[in-house]
Each structure stands twice: as structure tokens, then as C-alpha cells.
Design a protein around this motif. Structure first.
Motif, PDB file in Angstrom:
ATOM      1  N   ALA A 113       0.855  -1.190   0.000  1.00 36.94           N
ATOM      2  CA  ALA A 113       0.000   0.000   0.000  1.00 36.94           C
ATOM      3  C   ALA A 113       0.885   1.232   0.000  1.00 36.94           C
ATOM      4  O   ALA A 113       1.906   1.275   0.697  1.00 36.94           O
ATOM      5  CB  ALA A 113      -0.928   0.006   1.216  1.00 36.94           C
ATOM      6  N   GLN A 114       0.493   2.225  -0.793  1.00 39.74           N
ATOM      7  CA  GLN A 114       1.268   3.443  -0.910  1.00 39.74           C
ATOM      8  C   GLN A 114       1.358   4.171   0.432  1.00 39.74           C
ATOM      9  O   GLN A 114       0.362   4.366   1.114  1.00 39.74           O
ATOM     10  CB  GLN A 114       0.636   4.362  -1.959  1.00 39.74           C
ATOM     11  CG  GLN A 114       1.464   5.599  -2.269  1.00 39.74           C
ATOM     12  CD  GLN A 114       0.847   6.414  -3.386  1.00 39.74           C
ATOM     13  OE1 GLN A 114      -0.215   6.068  -3.888  1.00 39.74           O
ATOM     14  NE2 GLN A 114       1.515   7.489  -3.788  1.00 39.74           N
ATOM     15  N   ALA A 171      -4.162  -7.949  -5.630  1.00 44.86           N
ATOM     16  CA  ALA A 171      -3.180  -7.112  -6.323  1.00 44.86           C
ATOM     17  C   ALA A 171      -3.556  -6.851  -7.778  1.00 44.86           C
ATOM     18  O   ALA A 171      -3.028  -5.920  -8.394  1.00 44.86           O
ATOM     19  CB  ALA A 171      -1.803  -7.765  -6.247  1.00 44.86           C
ATOM     20  N   LYS A 172      -4.462  -7.660  -8.341  1.00 45.75           N
ATOM     21  CA  LYS A 172      -4.833  -7.486  -9.743  1.00 45.75           C
ATOM     22  C   LYS A 172      -5.639  -6.208  -9.948  1.00 45.75           C
ATOM     23  O   LYS A 172      -6.429  -5.807  -9.102  1.00 45.75           O
ATOM     24  CB  LYS A 172      -5.634  -8.689 -10.237  1.00 45.75           C
ATOM     25  CG  LYS A 172      -4.783  -9.941 -10.414  1.00 45.75           C
ATOM     26  CD  LYS A 172      -5.590 -11.075 -11.021  1.00 45.75           C
ATOM     27  CE  LYS A 172      -4.711 -12.296 -11.241  1.00 45.75           C
ATOM     28  NZ  LYS A 172      -5.449 -13.419 -11.860  1.00 45.75           N
ATOM     29  N   GLU A 173      -5.426  -5.568 -11.097  1.00 46.47           N
ATOM     30  CA  GLU A 173      -6.211  -4.414 -11.556  1.00 46.47           C
ATOM     31  C   GLU A 173      -6.081  -3.205 -10.638  1.00 46.47           C
ATOM     32  O   GLU A 173      -6.934  -2.321 -10.658  1.00 46.47           O
ATOM     33  CB  GLU A 173      -7.692  -4.793 -11.715  1.00 46.47           C
ATOM     34  CG  GLU A 173      -7.909  -5.945 -12.675  1.00 46.47           C
ATOM     35  CD  GLU A 173      -9.366  -6.354 -12.764  1.00 46.47           C
ATOM     36  OE1 GLU A 173     -10.210  -5.651 -12.171  1.00 46.47           O
ATOM     37  OE2 GLU A 173      -9.648  -7.359 -13.435  1.00 46.47           O
ATOM     38  N   GLY A 174      -5.020  -3.145  -9.830  1.00 46.74           N
ATOM     39  CA  GLY A 174      -4.776  -1.966  -9.018  1.00 46.74           C
ATOM     40  C   GLY A 174      -5.911  -1.600  -8.082  1.00 46.74           C
ATOM     41  O   GLY A 174      -6.352  -0.459  -8.033  1.00 46.74           O
ATOM     42  N   ARG A 175      -6.419  -2.569  -7.343  1.00 46.65           N
ATOM     43  CA  ARG A 175      -7.554  -2.306  -6.451  1.00 46.65           C
ATOM     44  C   ARG A 175      -7.160  -1.383  -5.296  1.00 46.65           C
ATOM     45  O   ARG A 175      -6.022  -1.360  -4.851  1.00 46.65           O
ATOM     46  CB  ARG A 175      -8.100  -3.623  -5.902  1.00 46.65           C
ATOM     47  CG  ARG A 175      -8.788  -4.485  -6.964  1.00 46.65           C
ATOM     48  CD  ARG A 175      -9.440  -5.700  -6.322  1.00 46.65           C
ATOM     49  NE  ARG A 175     -10.283  -6.397  -7.275  1.00 46.65           N
ATOM     50  CZ  ARG A 175      -9.870  -7.400  -8.032  1.00 46.65           C
ATOM     51  NH1 ARG A 175      -8.619  -7.817  -7.943  1.00 46.65           N
ATOM     52  NH2 ARG A 175     -10.695  -7.995  -8.880  1.00 46.65           N
ATOM     53  N   ASP A 176      -8.140  -0.632  -4.802  1.00 42.26           N
ATOM     54  CA  ASP A 176      -7.958   0.279  -3.684  1.00 42.26           C
ATOM     55  C   ASP A 176      -7.850  -0.527  -2.392  1.00 42.26           C
ATOM     56  O   ASP A 176      -8.801  -1.194  -1.983  1.00 42.26           O
ATOM     57  CB  ASP A 176      -9.144   1.253  -3.610  1.00 42.26           C
ATOM     58  CG  ASP A 176      -8.994   2.263  -2.489  1.00 42.26           C
ATOM     59  OD1 ASP A 176      -7.950   2.254  -1.806  1.00 42.26           O
ATOM     60  OD2 ASP A 176      -9.930   3.062  -2.287  1.00 42.26           O
ATOM     61  N   MET A 177      -6.698  -0.472  -1.745  1.00 43.39           N
ATOM     62  CA  MET A 177      -6.473  -1.254  -0.528  1.00 43.39           C
ATOM     63  C   MET A 177      -7.401  -0.843   0.610  1.00 43.39           C
ATOM     64  O   MET A 177      -7.660  -1.611   1.525  1.00 43.39           O
ATOM     65  CB  MET A 177      -5.017  -1.096  -0.059  1.00 43.39           C
ATOM     66  CG  MET A 177      -4.001  -1.690  -1.007  1.00 43.39           C
ATOM     67  SD  MET A 177      -4.217  -3.471  -1.237  1.00 43.39           S
ATOM     68  CE  MET A 177      -4.238  -3.589  -3.008  1.00 43.39           C
ATOM     69  N   ASP A 183     -14.879  -4.693  -4.044  1.00 38.81           N
ATOM     70  CA  ASP A 183     -14.484  -5.683  -5.051  1.00 38.81           C
ATOM     71  C   ASP A 183     -14.504  -7.106  -4.493  1.00 38.81           C
ATOM     72  O   ASP A 183     -13.942  -8.015  -5.106  1.00 38.81           O
ATOM     73  CB  ASP A 183     -13.076  -5.371  -5.569  1.00 38.81           C
ATOM     74  CG  ASP A 183     -13.047  -4.142  -6.457  1.00 38.81           C
ATOM     75  OD1 ASP A 183     -14.077  -3.876  -7.110  1.00 38.81           O
ATOM     76  OD2 ASP A 183     -12.019  -3.449  -6.506  1.00 38.81           O
TER      77      ASP A 183
END
Length: 323
Positions: A113-114, A171-177, A183
Motif C-alpha cells: 500500500a502506498q 493485487a490485480k487491476e490496481g484495487r484500492d487497498m 471488489d
């Protein structure tokens, strides 16, 4: 002799006294003359002889093994019971019903996570459904070495690979953590497909996999609640509309914050209408005064003698009052 011919007969059955069992191997391998086979709803019975499947029986009911079962076996169809010649065979009972199992991650998953060098620690919880899909594979892979196989065995195998599957599909499709619940359905469908492919190798199908919730650390939850509160305060107009709609849907006045907001809005609307009405009346009065002033203006000529009035109230020639 007839009085004692069935004294050693037995009943071949599985009463499913333990929940969550997918298959059970009947323990007594000696089947005597006069024995019965009982198949309950949701069960199949598989006769095996020397490790080879002799016959599969799927219809529920009670059967006489000598007359109803043996004639349909592959290599034992001509077997003849004697007083001292029991049939030595195995009977494997298969649970054909779907079984619901609850699951949860053993440890928190540290997802990238960023802004968080160590990752975002997340736990997940849910359920899955499983059932035996292929008798032959189960016999080949499991029944040869197991007396029974339970949903706990299935769960143990699934949990062993679940962490990696969760990390991979999240981790697929850049999901919002911070909003994985949105999702959850798509993530669960992907995991279900991978788990089903793996479990079918031992004859078991995963028919459904669901993620009920993702669990964040308490610090993250507090931050989310604070951000949500700030967002709500920053848009009071939207909050007021929502509160008013909620109050009207309940159909009662004075019922808490929502009803209070409705009353406030109604009071503001009435007050605004009163102000608008006062302004309208004032404007009408000013327009009327202006009109009256215009109507009482002095004539340009005296109506009595025709002398120009020059804006005077009285005629300079004849003294007539002009207005």
C-alpha cells in the motif's frame, strides 16, 4: 440350521453421527449371509473388493445384500454365502450433499500500500461450499489411505494456499487497498475458480466461495471514520437533504435529528416566502406611488384660456388652478 443361519448377519450402513464427513469407509469387512445395506438420503454406497470398485449404488433404501446387491457386482455376482463363508469386502459411503464451511485467514496479510513501507495488514473472513465431485478420483487419491475425509481436511488444504491466492487476486487491476469490500465479489470469484481447479485433483469440487468481510487494523478504521465524518460535514447541504428524506420516509415529526432537520428546512422556506412577499408588496407600493405622481403632473397649457403653464400650479393669465 435355519434358526442359526442369520445369527451373524449385520447391517451395512452409515448413520452420519459425525457432521462434516465427506466419505466414510465401513469398518467391518466381513459381510455375512442375511446382511442388509441401508443407503440414506444424500448417500452413495460403493462396494470394493481387493481395492477395485465392484459396484456403485445411489438410490436410497434398504437392500438385501445377497439378493439385491451381489447380482450386480462385477466379479462377485456369483458369490455364494455359506455358514462360514462371509463376503470380505469394503463399503465406502459417499456424502453427496454440499457442505458449508467457514474460513478465515490465520494471520494478517501484509498487502502493498502506498505510504506504508511494511504494507497494509488485512484479514479476511467468509465461507465456501464443497462436495465430492468424482468418486473414482476420491477412491484413487484418498480412500485407499483414509478411513474418512472431513471438511476440516478440505479446509486445512484450502487455508494452506489461501493467503497467496488472496494476495494475488487483490493485487490485480490496481484495487484500492482501503476499499476492498467493494471488489469482494470479483476477488472471491477468482479465488473460487483457482481453488476448484486445485481441489478437483482429489475429486472434490468447490461450488461457491464468498468473502464476507475484510478486516483492517483499528488505526486504519479510525482514520476511515474520521475521513467519512469530515466529508459529511463538508457537504451539509447533502447531509440535510438525506436527513430530510429519512425523516419523511418515517412519516413522523419530531422523531430525532432527521425530523428536526425537516422542521428547520420548512421554517426556513416559510420565512423566505414571507420575505419575498414583503419585498413584493414594497415594490408594488413604490410602483403605485410613482404612477400616481405621474398622473398628477401639471398640464402644459391652461385648460381654461390655453396659456402655456410653464410648470406653474396656477395659470399666469387667468389664475386658474392647474393641479
Amino acid at each position: 440350521m435355519g434358526l442359526f443361519s442369520n445369527q451373524f448377519s449385520n447391517v451395512v450402513e452409515w448413520n452420519e453421527s459425525r457432521e462434516g464427513v465427506l466419505f466414510y469407509k465401513w469398518q467391518n469387512q466381513e459381510i455375512k449371509k442375511g446382511s442388509k445395506l441401508i443407503i440414506r438420503p444424500g448417500q452413495d454406497a460403493i462396494f470394493m473388493y481387493n481395492g477395485v470398485v465392484e459396484g456403485i449404488f445411489e438410490d436410497e433404501g434398504s437392500y438385501d445384500i445377497e439378493s439385491d446387491i451381489i447380482p450386480f457386482l462385477t466379479t462377485l455376482k456369483s458369490f455364494k454365502f455359506g455358514f462360514n463363508t462371509p463376503l470380505r469386502a469394503e463399503v465406502l459411503f459417499i456424502n453427496t450433499k454440499e457442505v458449508l464451511v467457514k474460513w478465515g485467514t490465520k494471520n494478517a496479510l501484509n498487502l502493498p500500500a502506498q505510504g506504508l513501507p511494511g504494507g497494509m495488514p488485512i484479514r479476511a473472513f467468509g465461507t465456501f461450499n464443497c462436495k465430492i465431485a468424482d468418486h473414482a478420483v476420491v477412491i484413487d487419491k484418498l480412500a485407499g489411505i483414509r478411513q474418512m475425509y472431513t471438511v476440516e481436511d478440505v479446509k486445512e488444504r484450502i487455508i494452506a494456499s489461501l493467503d497467496q491466492l488472496l494476495m494475488s487476486w487483490i493485487a490485480k487491476e490496481g484495487r484500492d487497498m482501503f476499499n476492498l469490500q467493494m471488489d469482494a465479489r470479483n476477488i472471491a470469484k477468482g479465488i473460487e475458480s483457482d481453488l476448484d481447479m486445485d481441489m478437483r485433483k482429489i475429486g472434490i469440487a468447490i461450488t461457491e466461495f464468498t468473502i464476507e468481510s475484510f478486516s483492517y487494523p483499528e488505526e486504519v478504521k479510525k482514520m476511515q471514520e474520521k475521513a467519512a465524518a469530515q466529508s459529511m460535514v463538508g457537504d451539509m447541504n447533502k447531509y440535510t437533504q438525506m436527513a430530510a428524506a429519512d425523516g419523511m420516509s418515517k412519516g413522523r415529526a419530531g422523531g430525532g435529528l432527521a425530523s428536526d432537520m425537516v422542521n428547520v428546512q420548512m421554517g426556513m422556506a416559510i420565512g423566505q416566502q414571507m420575505v419575498n412577499q414583503m419585498n413584493q408588496n414594497q415594490n408594488s407600493g413604490m410602483q403605485g406611488a410613482a404612477q400616481n405622481a405621474g398622473n398628477s403632473a401639471a398640464p402644459k397649457f391652461c385648460p381654461n384660456c390655453g396659456t402655456p403653464s410653464n410648470g406653474m400650479k396656477f395659470c399666469g393669465n387667468c389664475g386658474n388652478q392647474l393641479f
